[in-house]
Write a protein that holds these residues in place. Structure first.
Motif, short mmCIF file in Angstrom:
data_model
loop_
_atom_site.label_atom_id
_atom_site.label_comp_id
_atom_site.label_asym_id
_atom_site.label_seq_id
_atom_site.Cartn_x
_atom_site.Cartn_y
_atom_site.Cartn_z
N CYS A 264 62.96 16.72 49.08
CA CYS A 264 62.04 15.88 49.70
C CYS A 264 60.84 15.85 49.03
N TRP A 265 60.21 14.62 48.70
CA TRP A 265 59.09 14.27 47.95
C TRP A 265 58.12 14.45 48.55
N ILE A 266 57.58 15.50 49.55
CA ILE A 266 56.44 15.55 50.34
C ILE A 266 55.02 15.47 49.63
N ASN A 267 55.14 15.60 48.45
CA ASN A 267 53.91 15.49 47.62
C ASN A 267 53.51 13.86 47.48
N GLU A 268 54.15 13.05 47.82
CA GLU A 268 53.77 11.70 47.75
C GLU A 268 53.61 11.26 49.09
N ALA A 269 53.44 12.13 50.25
CA ALA A 269 53.33 11.56 51.50
C ALA A 269 52.04 12.61 52.19
N SER A 282 54.30 15.68 58.06
CA SER A 282 53.90 16.24 59.44
C SER A 282 54.70 17.17 59.89
N CYS A 283 55.89 17.56 59.26
CA CYS A 283 56.72 18.47 59.56
C CYS A 283 56.32 20.11 59.10
N ASN A 284 57.15 20.90 59.64
CA ASN A 284 56.96 22.22 59.39
C ASN A 284 57.15 22.68 57.80
N MET A 285 57.58 21.88 57.14
CA MET A 285 57.88 21.85 55.74
C MET A 285 56.75 21.59 54.80
N ILE A 305 62.69 21.69 48.92
CA ILE A 305 64.03 21.64 49.29
C ILE A 305 63.98 21.81 50.93
N CYS A 306 64.27 20.81 51.82
CA CYS A 306 64.18 20.96 53.27
C CYS A 306 65.00 21.99 54.03
N LYS A 307 64.46 22.62 54.79
CA LYS A 307 65.25 23.90 55.65
C LYS A 307 65.12 23.40 57.16
#
Length: 333
Positions: A264-269, A282-285, A305-307
Motif C-alpha cells: 500500500c502506497w500510503i506515502n502518496e496519501a 488514517s489507519c493504524n498502518m 505491507i498492510c497488516k
C-alpha cells in the motif's frame, strides 16, 4: 474463494498525491450514529494563514517528488460551516488550477451559496442524514448541481430504524432529478475509520444493500465552469483481467476490503485529523508526520505491507495498493 478476485486498486493514469482533510469537529448535525469526535467542537481550527502556509510547503514537497496531479478531499465535521474553508479552497485552486477538489457535505448550505461557490469543486459527495436533513433544501440543491459537477453523488446513510424513509427519499430523488448517482451506504458503528460495520437485523435490509449499491442516470450534459482536473483516480483490477472505476462503497459491500499482505502506497496519501495531526493514511498502518499547527512537517515516507485484517475507511481503501501477485511496471511508480 471468489471466481473473480480484486487484485489491485491502481491509478488510472500516472501517480497522484491525495490529501484528505477532516477540517474540524464542528457540524450543524449531531446524528445518533456518528462519532461525537465529528461534532464535538473541540477543534475549531481557525488559523487560516498558518494552514495555507503549511499547505504551500506540502504541495512543494510533493512537487519535488515528481507529482503533477493532486486530489484534495475535504470532510469534517461539516466543511461548509468551517470559516477557513473557502479561503483555503481558493488558495489551492490558484496554486494548482488542475487539482481535483472534492468535498463531503451534508448539503445544508442554501442554494445561493452553491451558485456562488460550486465552480471551486470538481466532486461533491452529498451525504443524506435522515435525522437532520431538510429534504426540500437537499433536493433543491441537487437540482441545481446535477449538471454542474464532474462527479456528484447522493450518499444515502442507511439509518436502521428509518431505513424505509431513506429508501423512499431516494425514490423521490430519482423521480425529480434528470442526472443522479445514488449510493446506498451501510453504517459503521460510530462512523469512524476503525469501527465495525453495523449489522442490520432484518433480512430485507441486508438484501437491499446487496442489490442496491449504486444507481445512476445521466440525461443532461455538463453545463459548468468547473475547471478540468488532471487524472487523479484509481481503477479496480480483477483476476479475470477486467477493470472498473474505483468505488469504496462497492468494495466494502462486496467484502473486498481485506488487504492484509498487500503493498500500500500510503506515502502518496496524506490524512489530516481535526486535531491537526498529519498522517500517512488514517489507519493504524500510517504514521504521524507532523501537525498543521507546526511548520516543520516531514512528508517523506515509503509504501508498506498492510497488516490490517480489514480496511473500513473509504479514503484508505482508495489509496494505490496491490496484491502480491499483481504485476505492474516500475514506470508506474
Amino acid at each position: 474463494m471468489k471466481n473473480n478476485e480484486l487484485k489491485a486498486i491502481w491509478p488510472h493514469e500516472g501517480k497522484f498525491a491525495s490529501i484528505t482533510w477532516q477540517v474540524s469537529d464542528v457540524c450543524n448535525y449531531k446524528c445518533s450514529y456518528c462519532n461525537p469526535g465529528n461534532f464535538g467542537a473541540k477543534h475549531t481550527n481557525l488559523e487560516t494563514e498558518k494552514y495555507i502556509n503549511n499547505l504551500r510547503k506540502m504541495i512543494s514537497d510533493f512537487k519535488k517528488s515528481g507529482y503533477t496531479s493532486y486530489r484534495f478531499f475535504f470532510s469534517g465535521g461539516e466543511p461548509t460551516v468551517w470559516k477557513p474553508f473557502l479561503p483555503i479552497v481558493k488558495f489551492i485552486r490558484s496554486e494548482l488550477p488542475n487539482a481535483l477538489i472534492a468535498v463531503n457535505t451534508n448539503l445544508s448550505k442554501p442554494k445561493d451559496w452553491w451558485i456562488e461557490n460550486h465552480a471551486l469543486f470538481n466532486d461533491i459527495v452529498a451525504s443524506f442524514h435522515v435525522e437532520f436533513c431538510d429534504k426540500e433544501k437537499y433536493l433543491e440543491n441537487m437540482k441545481y448541481l446535477q449538471d454542474k459537477m464532474d462527479y456528484l453523488v447522493c450518499r444515502m446513510l442507511m439509518h436502521d430504524q428509518r431505513f424505509q424513509e431513506v429508501v423512499d427519499f431516494s425514490e423521490t430523488l430519482k423521480k425529480e432529478l434528470q442526472n443522479y448517482t445514488i449510493e446506498y451506504a451501510a453504517l459503521f458503528e460510530a462512523l469512524s475509520p476503525h469501527s465495525e460495520m453495523h449489522q442490520y437485523g432484518e433480512d430485507w435490509k441486508q438484501e437491499f444493500l446487496k442489490t442496491h449499491m449504486l444507481e445512476e442516470r445521466k440525461i443532461l450534459p455538463k453545463n459548468s465552469e468547473v475547471p478540468q482536473s488532471n487524472t487523479s483516480y484509481c481503477m479496480e483490477h480483477y483476476s479475470d483481467g477486467t477493470t472498473m472505476s474505483h468505488n469504496s462503497n462497492r468494495v466494502v459491500s462486496l467484502g473486498d476490503n481485506k488487504f492484509k499482505g498487500w503493498k500500500c502506497w500510503i506515502n502518496e496519501a496524506i490524512y489530516i485529523t481535526p486535531s491537526g495531526e498529519i498522517r500517512t493514511a488514517s489507519c493504524n498502518m500510517g504514521k504521524i508526520v507532523g501537525n498543521m499547527n507546526d511548520p516543520e512537517v516531514e512528508f517523506s515516507s515509503s509504501p508498506i505491507i498492510c497488516k490490517q485484517e480489514r480496511c473500513n475507511c473509504g479514503t484508505d481503501i482508495g489509496i494505490r495498493k496491490a496484491s502480491p501477485n499483481f504485476k505492474y511496471s516500475t514506470d508506474d511508480l
